[in-house]
Design a protein around this motif. Structure first.
Motif, short mmCIF file in Angstrom:
data_model
loop_
_atom_site.label_atom_id
_atom_site.label_comp_id
_atom_site.label_asym_id
_atom_site.label_seq_id
_atom_site.Cartn_x
_atom_site.Cartn_y
_atom_site.Cartn_z
N CYS A 32 0.84 -1.18 0.00
CA CYS A 32 0.00 0.00 0.00
C CYS A 32 0.88 1.24 0.00
N LEU A 33 0.58 2.11 -0.96
CA LEU A 33 1.33 3.35 -1.05
C LEU A 33 0.43 4.46 -0.55
N LYS A 41 1.68 9.10 -6.40
CA LYS A 41 1.20 7.71 -6.36
C LYS A 41 0.65 7.27 -7.72
N THR A 42 -0.23 8.13 -8.30
CA THR A 42 -0.84 7.76 -9.58
C THR A 42 0.20 7.74 -10.69
N THR A 44 3.18 6.71 -10.37
CA THR A 44 3.82 5.41 -10.30
C THR A 44 3.01 4.37 -11.08
N ASP A 158 -5.67 1.78 -8.08
CA ASP A 158 -5.52 3.21 -7.86
C ASP A 158 -6.67 3.69 -6.99
N GLU A 159 -6.41 3.83 -5.71
CA GLU A 159 -7.41 4.26 -4.74
C GLU A 159 -8.76 3.60 -4.96
N CYS A 189 -2.51 2.15 -4.36
CA CYS A 189 -2.38 3.51 -3.87
C CYS A 189 -3.63 3.84 -3.11
N THR A 190 -3.48 4.47 -1.99
CA THR A 190 -4.69 4.77 -1.21
C THR A 190 -4.44 5.92 -0.25
N HIS A 191 -5.56 6.54 0.14
CA HIS A 191 -5.49 7.52 1.22
C HIS A 191 -5.92 6.87 2.53
#
Lengths: 239, 534, 497
Positions: A32-33, A41-42, A44, A158-159, A189-191
């Protein structure tokens, strides 16, 4: 296996979006980034999908350089976007059918698609419904179904859980962990720190294009991930 | 893989609102235009029948000087498909000795408010151009930008597919969607034509209609590619559609009109008044020559100008019976001189007229050439040429067919030596011609023995001619004679460009369209390969 | 509040490249169209003057009964506004002593270029190009904002929806009107610079000013229409398609369909049928006339004791069966005078009957034509077209005006020239007619008569047009209001989700 080696991206306007990222995601691992908006992140993920060319460095999927052999590399990767907007006029099954054929699984039957959709927890009534009438959670499930059907060893997300209600997010996470059990390498990728904490094998925090922190599950479970994250973000504000 | 994408595009297009709206539009507009044009055609045909019956009378003559063929062109059945310039042009012509080709009074075809007709004609090809080019743009303007906006492009390209395959797939998909619509339009119109009792197409005409199909496909290909190119150039589909519509507006309205106006101001035409003034001079010159000649032969022949029954009219028409021999001889000799002279002067007047026509011709050609910048106009020109309603066809009719027919006709008259024969103005056999004296003697039943006697008497009695009514002489009324048998008259044959000719002529235009398409395709390809999918 | 909203609309539009394209199109097309049309006008004007001059030269000393006076129609100054019927209108009228007057048209052979395509006059640019531009400006004004989600944001503020809507209309209108006015200014300068037209004369400026106002009204109507459609649809895609459909219907279908509908609603016989009817009436009356003549002949002959009517035409100065030439002449004289009365009576009857048929047909056609025109007024484009062509002096009013003045001209020439002659008619045996003319007053000198022409010809003025076509003006003013009202209603109910 996803590998980034000294991956750097500087946009035409001079913004350094990614700065010497070196990273490996192994089979059966969820990476998880985390990071603020615009942290890279995106970028990447776009680099891994060859949507943009890196300024320097390499992105490897199963050891294949995506800039050199993009088509071959793309065979081994599936992608779930933040907001899966599929073809609104098609039913869920038609969407799956199209993408399955694109992904290289041409001979699936209706029942197979139904089976996959059941697996991710889509309700039966949704199978032959136009996608434009779907809720976001349902759309995300279709998105992950596409990735599952493609049966690629690596998945880029992506999220995927942003904007999902807790129940939908939980169901989505369940699907992801079952995929991990099948040995997929997943880069997400996530918040969402809580989902990351719940799911990730490893967590990275990205800031202004640099990977500023990398912790394994054991490590981040020990020291409170949320606090670590905010600390890093705080620094950004101070710095 | 390409096929998969094409099929997906096809289904996706079918399911959109634009497809149904566009299809309904076609369903409504095509029959509407056909009904309008079939009605127009029917009215033209009715007018033509009446006019033709009238022109039949132009062959019912007793003397050659009355023979001035009238030609009425039948309405062009293919104008149902492409009206071209046929709607406004004259279609009745009269062959005269004294003028080059000129029009007789054309018959009225429209009873519509002229202000209403001035904007556009509503034929099949216009509808096709208007609606289907819009259709083509509407299906393609968001092919790339729209998918980017919805994010599906990313998803598609995350798969191992070449970008060019995606592009070709899209192209094929759009073509697959449009092709049935176009074919449907053609089938619908063919059905209408087949069901209309008054129109029947020959095989050649059907072939011409069939040839319209590939031409329209090439034309729509261009608009498809324009839409695709814009969708690949822009990141937002709103931008793409606005630009597409601008191109559409410019191509359909602005370029043709601009070309027309520019050609008008670039190629100056001499004023018609100048032409008329030049003609007046020539006519005076000719009049003088004729007058001089007639004076000289009057001096020489001393005709007595005794006429009995006669009629005269325009373009040398005269018909006599019962006139005295010297009068008849004078007439014959006079005609022998005058008619070739009139033909000669017609040629001379024709030079100015021809120059004028050439100028107009140059104007039209320039306008057409300038309008080639617009693909719609290319299509319009080619379809008009195929439907025989274009300018070239008309030009061929006026400057070739009618000219030649006039030459043939004059050649026919000359070949029969009618100008130097009595048959040009009388049917009375020359053997039955009488001298003035003889006529007076017979007619007055012996009251007068010579013309001089009668003339003297007449002067005394206030110009009274009635004594000559006493004894009729048979065969001295013009109606005593039958109509001329004109079986060997040359018949008018209208040349229209043959299908191979039209194809050869249009080949350049179509090749140009295809060339532009290739360039557009290449550009689209480059743009799509470099398209930023984020 | 509304000011901020309008400003936002203006800014948003100006930043959009469609504004740039509209600006370019307006600023390029309108002056170009004006320029080309004015060039055309100059050529026509030169032609007109040349023709006048030639006519005057040729007519000098040629005035007699057979003289055919020509009245040239001056080319319409404002044809740059609308070409209209300019090329279909007669260029001149020829008067004849017979009382019939004939019109000449541009050229015996129609100039082929006029067959090709329309003109680039201002009517076309505004009615066709700018109308679609106005629609392009507004098509996603509401639906686009909804798609972007900004509409929710706007409405979440304490703004009345009506205000919002009005601001959108106003903003778009201002953005559209500015380049349009700019372009008109440029074309006005072109007109001023051209030597042939006086911009500030009473025949140019008022119609031009009215044209500007009406164009703005028309553009407002189209912008409101675009807004209406935009607020009826929920995606900009749909509004685009709907808009194009509406545009095609308004510009293409309505003008074509209305005459057909009028024909169906109020059928009128074709001119061929009417001609046949006329022919029938004529031959009936002629037959009657022949019968009456024969009757008269018989009557006259018997009253003079002539047994064989043909004797009337036999040589007169020979005694035949006791009737002397004198009697015969008297009989012939009587027959001739009486038959002349009958003939004149029938001539009048025939012409009256034919006129009646013609009038009935014309009035029916008139009803049908006005029905078609009224039906076509469903489209603001038609209203606009009618008004502007009339204003430019190339419309139906002007045509009627010219026909009227042609009639007056014939009357004038008749009074000044033809009535000064006495004409006698001779009919030959085979039906040919000779006319012999002599002056009624020997002191009258034809060479002293000034050569008649149409110089005092009055064009229709802007006031004439406005009073004759007030319906169109009213409709053109009403359309924006109606569209605005309906659009506002739709917008008030608009589902912003």
């Amino acid at each position: 296996m996803l590998q980034a080696i000294d991956l750097t991206k500087r946009y035409e306007d001079g913004v350094l979006a990614l700065d010497f990222l070196t990273l490996t995601v192994k089979e059966g691992e969820i990476f998880c980034l985390l990071g603020a908006n615009g942290a890279g992140k995106t970028t990447t993920i776009n680099l891994f999908l060859n949507f943009i060319d890196p300024t320097s460095g390499q992105a490897l999927i199963n050891g294949i350089d995506v800039t050199k052999e993009p088509l071959k590399a793309k065979k081994y990767v599936a992608y779930v976007s933040e907001n899966v907007m599929l073809y609104g006029n098609f039913t869920a099954r038609q969407n799956l059918d199209f993408f399955a054929k694109l992904g290289g699984c041409p001979d699936l039957k209706k029942e197979d698609y139904y089976m996959y959709m059941r697996k991710v927890g889509l309700p039966e009534r949704a199978f032959e419904m136009r996608l434009k009438n779907f809720s976001k959670g349902m759309r995300q499930k279709v998105g992950i179904t596409i990735a599952i059907i493609k049966n690629a060893p690596n998945i880029l997300l992506d999220e995927p859980t942003s904007g999902l209600d807790p129940k939908a997010a939980a169901e989505f996470i369940k699907v992801l962990s079952s995929l991990r059990d099948q040995g997929k390498a997943m880069f997400m990728c996530t918040h969402d720190i809580f989902r990351a904490k719940e799911l990730a094998d490893r967590v990275g925090i990205m800031k202004e294009g640099r990977l500023v922190m990398l912790r394994t599950r054991e490590e981040f479970l020990e020291d409170d991930l949320e606090k670590v994250y905010l600390d890093y973000m705080q620094e950004a504000v101070v710095g | 893989m390409i096929l998969q994408i094409a099929i997906k595009e096809f289904y996706n297009n079918l399911l959109t609102a634009r497809f149904s709206i566009g299809f309904i539009m076609c369903l409504f507009l095509i029959p509407f235009s056909l009904v309008v044009n079939l009605k127009d055609y029917r009215e033209q045909l009715k007018g033509y029948e009446i006019e033709r019956a009238k022109t039949e009378k132009s062959y019912q003559v007793r003397v050659y000087s009355a023979l001035r063929p009238e030609i009425v062109r039948p309405p062009e059945p293919l104008s149902i498909f492409s009206k071209g310039i046929s709607g406004n042009a004259e279609n009745k012509f009269k062959i005269r000795l004294e003028t080059w080709v000129s029009t007789a009074d054309g018959y009225e075809t429209g009873r519509e408010n002229p202000l209403l007709m001035s904007l556009f004609s509503m034929d099949f090809c216009t509808i096709l151009v208007f609606v289907l080019s819009l259709f083509a743009l509407l299906f393609t303007y968001d092919a790339c930008s729209g998918e980017r906006e919805s994010g599906t492009l990313k998803l598609v390209l995350s798969n191992p597919v070449h970008r060019w395959k995606v592009l070709i797939g899209k192209l094929i998909g759009v073509c697959l969607t449009l092709l049935p619509v176009i074919m449907f339009c053609y089938l619908l119109s063919a059905l209408f034509v087949l069901l209309a009792p008054e129109v029947s197409f020959s095989a050649g005409e059907w072939l011409r209609v069939a040839l319209l199909i590939p031409v329209s496909l090439v034309f729509f290909g261009l608009f498809i590619l324009i839409g695709l190119l814009f969708s690949c150039c822009f990141r937002s589909s709103a931008a793409s559609i606005v630009l597409c519509l601008f191109v559409w507006v410019i191509s359909i309205f602005i370029i043709p009109n601009l070309a027309n106006s520019l050609a008008k101001s670039l190629v100056a035409t001499p004023s018609t008044e100048e032409l008329r003034a030049g003609n007046v001079l020539l006519i005076r010159e000719m009049g003088k020559k004729i007058n001089d000649y007639s004076q000289s032969i009057i001096k020489q022949m001393k005709p007595d100008f005794f006429y009995w029954d006669g009629k005269g009219g325009e373009d040398g028409y005269m018909e006599f019976a019962g006139a005295s021999r010297s009068t008849m001889d004078f007439r014959r000799q006079f005609n022998e001189f005058r008619e070739p002279l009139r033909i000669e002067y017609a040629e001379k007047k024709g030079v100015g007229q021809k120059e004028y026509m050439d100028q107009l011709d140059a104007q039209v050609k320039l306008a057409n050439r300038l309008a080639l910048l617009s693909p719609t106009d290319v299509f319009r020109q080619v379809s008009n040429a195929l439907c025989r309603t274009d300018y070239d066809t008309r030009h061929l009719l006026i400057s070739e067919s009618l000219q030649r027919y006039r030459d043939d006709f004059i050649g026919y008259l000359k070949g029969k030596k009618v100008f130097s024969s009595y048959e040009y103005f009388t049917r009375q056999p020359p053997g039955t011609f009488m001298d003035y004296d003889e006529i007076v003697r017979v007619r007055s039943g012996g009251q007068f023995n010579s013309a001089a006697e009668f003339i003297k008497w007449r002067k005394e009695h206030g110009g009274d001619r009635s004594p000559l009514n006493k004894v009729p002489i048979p065969g001295t009324a013009i109606t005593d004679y039958p109509l001329l048998e004109l079986t060997d008259m040359p018949t008018f044959e209208c040349q229209s460009p043959s299908i191979p000719g039209v194809l050869r002529q249009s080949m350049g235009k179509i090749a140009g369209l295809i060339g532009v398409e290739l360039v557009l395709f290449f550009l689209t390809f480059v743009c799509f390969v470099r398209y930023d999918v984020r | 509040m509304i000011k901020a909203l309008v400003l936002k609309e203006i800014q948003e539009s100006i930043n959009n490249y469609r504004f740039l394209i509209a600006l370019l199109l307006c600023v390029l097309l309108i002056p170009l169209g004006t320029f080309v049309s004015i060039k055309d006008y100059e050529q026509r004007l030169a032609n007109y003057h040349q023709s006048m001059q030639l006519y005057h030269e040729r007519s000098q000393g040629n005035i007699r009964l057979g003289f055919s006076a020509k009245g040239f129609r001056p080319p319409a100054e404002l044809s740059f506004l609308a070409t209209g019927l300019e090329e279909r209108m007669p260029t001149l009228v020829n008067t004849y002593s017979s009382g019939n007057y004939w019109f000449d048209y541009e050229n015996e052979m129609t100039s082929p270029i006029t067959l090709l395509f329309g003109k680039l006059d201002l009517l076309f640019i505004v009615g066709c190009v700018l109308s679609i531009l106005a629609l392009i400006f507004t098509f996603n004004s509401v639906s686009g904002e909804k798609e972007r989600g900004t509409l929710r944001l706007l409405i979440s503020n304490s703004v009345m929806r009506a205000q919002l809507y009005a601001a959108k209309v106003a903003g778009n209108f201002i953005v559209f009107a500015v380049p349009f006015m700019l372009a008109l200014l440029v074309s006005m300068i072109i007109v001023i610079l051209s030597s042939s037209l006086n911009m500030f004369s009473a025949y140019v400026f008022p119609p031009f000013a009215v044209f500007v106002l009406l164009s703005l009204l028309f553009i407002l109507a189209m912008i409101n229409l675009g807004m209406l459609i935009s607020s009826l649809t929920h995606s900009s895609m749909t509004s685009m398609v709907a808009l194009l459909l509406v545009w095609i219907v308004l510009v293409l279908v309505v003008p074509k369909a209305s005459p057909m509908l009028a024909q169906a609603l109020f059928p009128v016989k074709t001119s061929q049928v009417v001609n046949m009817e006329k022919e029938a009436v004529r031959s009936d009356l002629n037959k009657e006339l022949d019968e009456q003549r024969a009757e008269l002949l018989e009557k006259v002959a018997s009253s003079y004791g002539i047994t064989d009517e043909n004797d009337l035409f036999a040589p007169l100065f020979e005694n035949r069966e006791g009737i002397n030439g004198q009697t015969m002449e008297q009989a012939r004289e009587q027959y001739n005078s009486q038959s002349q009365i009958i003939e004149d009576g029938y001539e009048k009857m025939i012409s009256d009957a034919l006129k009646k048929i013609d009038d009935a047909y014309e009035s029916k056609k008139q009803v049908q034509a006005s029905l078609a025109a009224n039906l076509s007024r469903v489209s603001p484009v038609s209203c606009f077209t009618y008004l502007i062509s009339e204003l430019a002096g190339t419309g139906l009013l002007e045509l009627k005006n010219f026909l009227d003045s042609a009639r007056r001209y014939q009357q004038y020439v008749k009074e000044t020239i033809y009535d000064k002659y006495i004409e006698k008619r001779y009919v030959s045996k085979s039906g040919n007619i000779w006319n012999m003319a002599s002056k009624a007053d020997d002191n009258w000198d034809p060479n002293k008569v000034s050569i008649p022409d149409l110089t005092n010809y009055q064009r229709v003025t802007a006031t004439d047009v406005l009073s004759a076509r007030w319906v169109d003006v009213l409709l053109l003013a009403l359309y924006p209001l109606v569209f605005f009202y309906v659009g506002l209603t739709a917008f008030n109910r608009y589902d912003v989700r």
